[in-house]
Motif scaffolding. Sequence first.
Motif, PDB file in Angstrom:
ATOM      1  N   GLN A  53      -5.887   0.229   5.771  1.00  0.00           N
ATOM      2  CA  GLN A  53      -6.083  -0.585   4.573  1.00  0.00           C
ATOM      3  C   GLN A  53      -4.751  -1.221   4.174  1.00  0.00           C
ATOM      4  OE1 GLN A  53      -7.591   1.619   1.270  1.00  0.00           O
ATOM      5  NE2 GLN A  53      -7.682  -0.130  -0.108  1.00  0.00           N
ATOM      6  N   LYS A  54      -4.772  -2.520   3.916  1.00  0.00           N
ATOM      7  CA  LYS A  54      -3.562  -3.233   3.525  1.00  0.00           C
ATOM      8  C   LYS A  54      -3.252  -2.943   2.053  1.00  0.00           C
ATOM      9  CE  LYS A  54      -2.121  -5.725   7.100  1.00  0.00           C
ATOM     10  NZ  LYS A  54      -2.770  -4.976   8.167  1.00  0.00           N
ATOM     11  N   GLN A  55      -2.246  -2.110   1.827  1.00  0.00           N
ATOM     12  CA  GLN A  55      -1.764  -1.806   0.488  1.00  0.00           C
ATOM     13  C   GLN A  55      -0.383  -1.173   0.609  1.00  0.00           C
ATOM     14  OE1 GLN A  55      -3.543   1.453  -1.643  1.00  0.00           O
ATOM     15  NE2 GLN A  55      -4.117   2.542   0.204  1.00  0.00           N
ATOM     16  N   ILE A  56       0.372  -1.212  -0.472  1.00  0.00           N
ATOM     17  CA  ILE A  56       1.676  -0.546  -0.513  1.00  0.00           C
ATOM     18  C   ILE A  56       1.765   0.169  -1.855  1.00  0.00           C
ATOM     19  CG2 ILE A  56       4.178  -0.806  -0.428  1.00  0.00           C
ATOM     20  CD1 ILE A  56       3.722  -3.392   1.164  1.00  0.00           C
ATOM     21  N   LYS A  57       1.612   1.474  -1.813  1.00  0.00           N
ATOM     22  CA  LYS A  57       1.707   2.283  -3.024  1.00  0.00           C
ATOM     23  C   LYS A  57       2.828   3.295  -2.828  1.00  0.00           C
ATOM     24  CE  LYS A  57      -0.925   5.252  -6.145  1.00  0.00           C
ATOM     25  NZ  LYS A  57      -2.210   5.939  -6.388  1.00  0.00           N
ATOM     26  N   LEU A  58       3.922   3.115  -3.575  1.00  0.00           N
ATOM     27  CA  LEU A  58       5.079   3.996  -3.453  1.00  0.00           C
ATOM     28  C   LEU A  58       5.144   4.919  -4.652  1.00  0.00           C
ATOM     29  CD1 LEU A  58       7.802   1.477  -2.219  1.00  0.00           C
ATOM     30  CD2 LEU A  58       6.207   2.839  -0.861  1.00  0.00           C
ATOM     31  N   SER A  59       5.379   6.206  -4.384  1.00  0.00           N
ATOM     32  CA  SER A  59       5.517   7.197  -5.448  1.00  0.00           C
ATOM     33  C   SER A  59       6.814   7.967  -5.239  1.00  0.00           C
ATOM     34  CB  SER A  59       4.318   8.156  -5.436  1.00  0.00           C
ATOM     35  OG  SER A  59       4.446   9.139  -6.435  1.00  0.00           O
ATOM     36  N   SER A  60       7.705   7.893  -6.232  1.00  0.00           N
ATOM     37  CA  SER A  60       9.014   8.581  -6.174  1.00  0.00           C
ATOM     38  C   SER A  60       9.795   8.196  -4.919  1.00  0.00           C
ATOM     39  CB  SER A  60       8.824  10.103  -6.229  1.00  0.00           C
ATOM     40  OG  SER A  60       8.187  10.487  -7.421  1.00  0.00           O
ATOM     41  N   PHE A  61       9.718   6.923  -4.543  1.00  0.00           N
ATOM     42  CA  PHE A  61      10.429   6.441  -3.358  1.00  0.00           C
ATOM     43  C   PHE A  61      11.901   6.199  -3.676  1.00  0.00           C
ATOM     44  CE2 PHE A  61      12.174   2.932  -0.883  1.00  0.00           C
ATOM     45  CZ  PHE A  61      11.945   3.364   0.416  1.00  0.00           C
ATOM     46  N   ALA A  62      12.758   6.496  -2.705  1.00  0.00           N
ATOM     47  CA  ALA A  62      14.193   6.253  -2.856  1.00  0.00           C
ATOM     48  C   ALA A  62      14.723   5.613  -1.580  1.00  0.00           C
ATOM     49  CB  ALA A  62      14.935   7.552  -3.145  1.00  0.00           C
ATOM     50  N   HIS A  63      15.390   4.477  -1.731  1.00  0.00           N
ATOM     51  CA  HIS A  63      15.989   3.815  -0.562  1.00  0.00           C
ATOM     52  C   HIS A  63      17.123   4.686  -0.041  1.00  0.00           C
ATOM     53  CE1 HIS A  63      18.030   0.903   1.959  1.00  0.00           C
ATOM     54  NE2 HIS A  63      17.016   0.060   1.807  1.00  0.00           N
TER      55      HIS A  63
END
Length: 738
Positions: free
Chosen positions: A281-291
């Motif tokens: 599925q085309k989506q981008i859901k980030l949770s507590s992401f850190a570069h």
Amino acid sequence: MIQHNNTSTIVKKLDLDGYIDNFSSFLARKKPVFMQGDINQHYRYIKALSNVDFTPPKEVPNLDLQLNRIKKQATLSLEEIYAFITIIGYFNYLKSLAMSEPLFAWISSIEIPDEIKEIVEYFDDNASINLQKDQELYDLHHAIKQNRRDIKDRLYKLAHSSTLKDYLVDTQIHFNSGEETLLVRGGFNQVLKATVVGRSASGFFYIIPQSISDLKEKEARLLSAKEAILYRYAKEFSTVFYKWERFLRFINKEFDRFDSYQARVMFAKANDYEFVLPSKQKQIKLSSFAHPAIDEPVPIDIDMQKPILLITGVNAGGKTMLLKSILSAVYMSKYLLPFRCDSTHTKIGHFKNIEAVIDDPQSVKNDISTFAGRMQEFANLFDRSDMIVGVDEIELGTDSDEAASLFRVMLSSLEKKGIWFVVTTHHKRLASLMASDDSVELIAALYDEERRVPTYTFLQGSIGKSYAFETASRYGVPQVVVDEAKRVYGEDKENLNELIEKSTTLEREMRLKIAKVDEELAKVERQKQKLIEQEEKLKEEHRKIVATLENRYNAATKKAREALKVKESTEGRRLLNEAHKYKSQPIKEAQKPKELPKEGDRIKYRSHKGVLLQIRGKEATIEVDGLKMRVPLKDLKKISQEKSIKPKFKPKKAQHSVEKSGASVSLKVIGMFGDEAIDKVDKFLSDALVNGIDEVQIIHGTGTGVLAKLISEYLSTHPKIQKFYRQKGNLGITVVEL
């Protein structure tokens, strides 16, 4: 131009070069981050390996050249052979570990040929031939060591001799061109014969005394003999390798595959990273992401469900880093590289390509302007699909109003080709034009007006201000200049910008509310349709059940008629009764409940008739033919509404022949029908109980086995029977213990 960026280019643009270098340090040998094959299968192997306590492999060189040489029957050096041995030995180690599927099946399937196993045993941990395997090599090794000790002893004696004392620069042993030498002054040849092998910067001489030349020659002979033996082994091993060249290519490839897995696992454990498998599925859901490039990052939480994300807001507020973070998450997920996030709530779609339009394309060499370079980059996108593109400062290099209209049309056209965009901009014109598009998601970088600093946090669904004047003040522009700029800018234009932001926000909120109402209506309609389908399904199931019962009834009656035709009356009656059960099933609710008998009622127990004397819980005491018995209440059937007077016991004439001999009696029922035989057995057992007999025999014969089966079923339910069994040596007799 936007072309398919190689991995190193996109890695640098997204500031992931340090991250990739760190990951590469966990590999046993360098290789691309890309893994060929099914990504879902790779993910299962990585997750399984994460639960295994293992030691990572040692560093191993690339062996592609050596494999090609093996194919040409070349002789490898022992160091090259040992590199293969290291790989094979590591797989032997993996086979000894406890692993879950699918790892266990994979590692277990790798069978190492016996000839290769024998070569493995010839090497020690120092990449040398095990001296215990070859006595000649063992003797040479110790002879070389002893010879070198002899050379040192002689040099030491010379360095401390009184004859050479006046010519020695020092008493140390010096290595020159790999030779052990003494350092002396000129004139040494008056007291010592030696060979000069070099001169020092101070003009002194490095010499090898002639007295140890014989030891040097001996050492050369010993080393030559050792090298000959080692070459012989290298040639023999290379011959075996040529025979198993395909296996060596296979295990070399499998080692690279395992190396890719183990490096990811060890890298994740070392940095407390998590894996995220790309979804279809085309989506981008980030949770507590850190570069990974930021030392003390503010965790990012973002839900990108639409193909175009427009980032606006304060200068130096993290817009570009948010763009890089989103593309970095897609990149790391695409190649199953772990990163810091909450993996349970992070969802990332799979994209075939990733592009970053971040740098200024202006070039004096190519005579191209900033805007012209951007147009070239966008023009190439029209031949692409299934990708995500990050564009930083999209309006760069031209008039903002014209650019806003142009980019809106281009982004909308490219979105229809399956291209997703993450765009940063300061142009409210572009933001307001695209805000009403259902395929666009707005997000604003937030600014703390009290502290007059950016917060590096973001708010979805709104357009942010650039805060150009505040940023200028924060970075040292004189306040008087900033105030004059505000005056020139005009209060009316500032108010107009605020109105644009508010109207855009209100419009989006209204569209979201309308979409929510439409979604609720669609949900109700789906529920209604589901109930209709469920009703139809139940009706169809009811029809099938009725048809099934009808078919069973017809089949049972047919069997009963067939049984009656061959005069099997007992079997016929049973089948008819079974058929009527099927017939009556659909109307069970219309039948009257069974009326339980009361004390004093006339009852029927199996084939016997009698009187119910007493009820105790689920059991009842009855009198049948003068014999009192305790039986289950549920097995009694009332046969008369009138209470009966307790009859006097009158012994009836026995309907069977009894042979009494000591402690045993017998009853013969051969040739009887089933019901008749059960009646005889029931009366027979009652008489035996009255007479205090402990063991009886029922003679039913073998025949077809039907009569024996009916008697066994009856005996298994009788309350006074301890046990029963077939007589040994005569299966036609059943012994019953009372």
